[in-house]
Design an enzyme around this catalytic site. Sequence first.
Site, PDB file in Angstrom:
ATOM      1  N   HIS A 182       0.873  -1.259   0.001  1.00  0.00           N
ATOM      2  CA  HIS A 182       0.152   0.204   0.014  1.00  0.00           C
ATOM      3  C   HIS A 182       0.975   1.137  -0.030  1.00  0.00           C
ATOM      4  O   HIS A 182       2.291   1.122   0.244  1.00  0.00           O
ATOM      5  CB  HIS A 182      -1.092  -0.120   1.101  1.00  0.00           C
ATOM      6  CG  HIS A 182      -2.188  -0.767   1.137  1.00  0.00           C
ATOM      7  ND1 HIS A 182      -2.167  -2.077   1.340  1.00  0.00           N
ATOM      8  CD2 HIS A 182      -3.227  -0.622   0.574  1.00  0.00           C
ATOM      9  CE1 HIS A 182      -3.214  -2.627   1.316  1.00  0.00           C
ATOM     10  NE2 HIS A 182      -4.114  -1.877   0.841  1.00  0.00           N
ATOM     11  N   HIS A 183       0.114   2.566  -0.132  1.00  0.00           N
ATOM     12  CA  HIS A 183       0.960   3.427  -0.206  1.00  0.00           C
ATOM     13  C   HIS A 183       1.230   4.009   1.301  1.00  0.00           C
ATOM     14  O   HIS A 183       0.993   3.408   2.260  1.00  0.00           O
ATOM     15  CB  HIS A 183      -0.091   4.812  -0.516  1.00  0.00           C
ATOM     16  CG  HIS A 183      -1.465   4.736   0.249  1.00  0.00           C
ATOM     17  ND1 HIS A 183      -1.313   5.440   1.375  1.00  0.00           N
ATOM     18  CD2 HIS A 183      -2.448   4.111   0.030  1.00  0.00           C
ATOM     19  CE1 HIS A 183      -2.638   5.236   1.893  1.00  0.00           C
ATOM     20  NE2 HIS A 183      -3.475   4.469   1.138  1.00  0.00           N
ATOM     21  N   LYS A 207      -0.632   4.979   4.449  1.00  0.00           N
ATOM     22  CA  LYS A 207      -1.503   4.120   5.365  1.00  0.00           C
ATOM     23  C   LYS A 207      -1.044   3.816   6.292  1.00  0.00           C
ATOM     24  O   LYS A 207       0.184   3.432   6.810  1.00  0.00           O
ATOM     25  CB  LYS A 207      -1.665   2.805   4.358  1.00  0.00           C
ATOM     26  CG  LYS A 207      -2.594   1.762   5.167  1.00  0.00           C
ATOM     27  CD  LYS A 207      -2.960   0.727   4.067  1.00  0.00           C
ATOM     28  CE  LYS A 207      -4.191  -0.386   4.736  1.00  0.00           C
ATOM     29  NZ  LYS A 207      -5.201   0.363   5.000  1.00  0.00           N
TER      30      LYS A 207
END
Length: 239
Positions: free
Chosen positions: A136-137, A140
């Site tokens: 994820h980015h 997060k």
Amino acid sequence: MKIALIGYGKMGKEIEKIAQSRGHEIVSRIDPVATGEDFGDGNFEKADVAIEFTIPKVAFSNYQKCFEYNKPVVSGTTGWLDKLPEIKKACEQEGQTFFYASNFSVGVNILFELNRHLAKIMNDLDDYDVEMTEVHHTQKLDAPSGTAITLAEDLLEKIDRKKEWKLDKGEKESDLVIKAEREGDVPGIHTVKYESEVDEITIHHSAKSRQGFALGAVLAAEFAAKNKGFLGMRDMLKF
């Protein structure tokens, strides 16, 4: 339908676009940082349903506020699930409506179904070990992702030789390892891999943008506005 957005970050803005494209009206944007609006400004009361995408430390208090106004809530915030029994109690005993999904993407929910089915098949095939990876980015805040936890819990329910999930590194053969990686602006990648000495079986979902999540959240809001109780994607999609 009139919608209140709780959280007006990237996801909130994407949800707004999708909702308006489907003919809905955004009547309230509650985000002390981004908009300055709060629950008491008079606009929230006009909403038919609230969609909440914030952060774990404020999510539960947001749900309580919505319940005070008897508004159905759709939430995609993760990292607060220790409070889930209280939410279910409010739905069962107070007549509240709460739609929760660790991931609103229709594609990811297809992955959930595939994961459950494949895990049932693999339960008796001891030659295969299983592990998971999620990417994820960097913004997060929780790890592993709520989506990864959902995948892991479904695996643990079906595969007897795995007893609990562990983040990044296992200590025993019975541990299900979830590797969590944070890089760039990745919307979300989830992989479940079974590996033996002779081959590898993988199921994988990679989101191209936040649009799939936003569309799923709006579809959930449409569903929650017409149904009661504690709801989820399996109720709506009827796989």
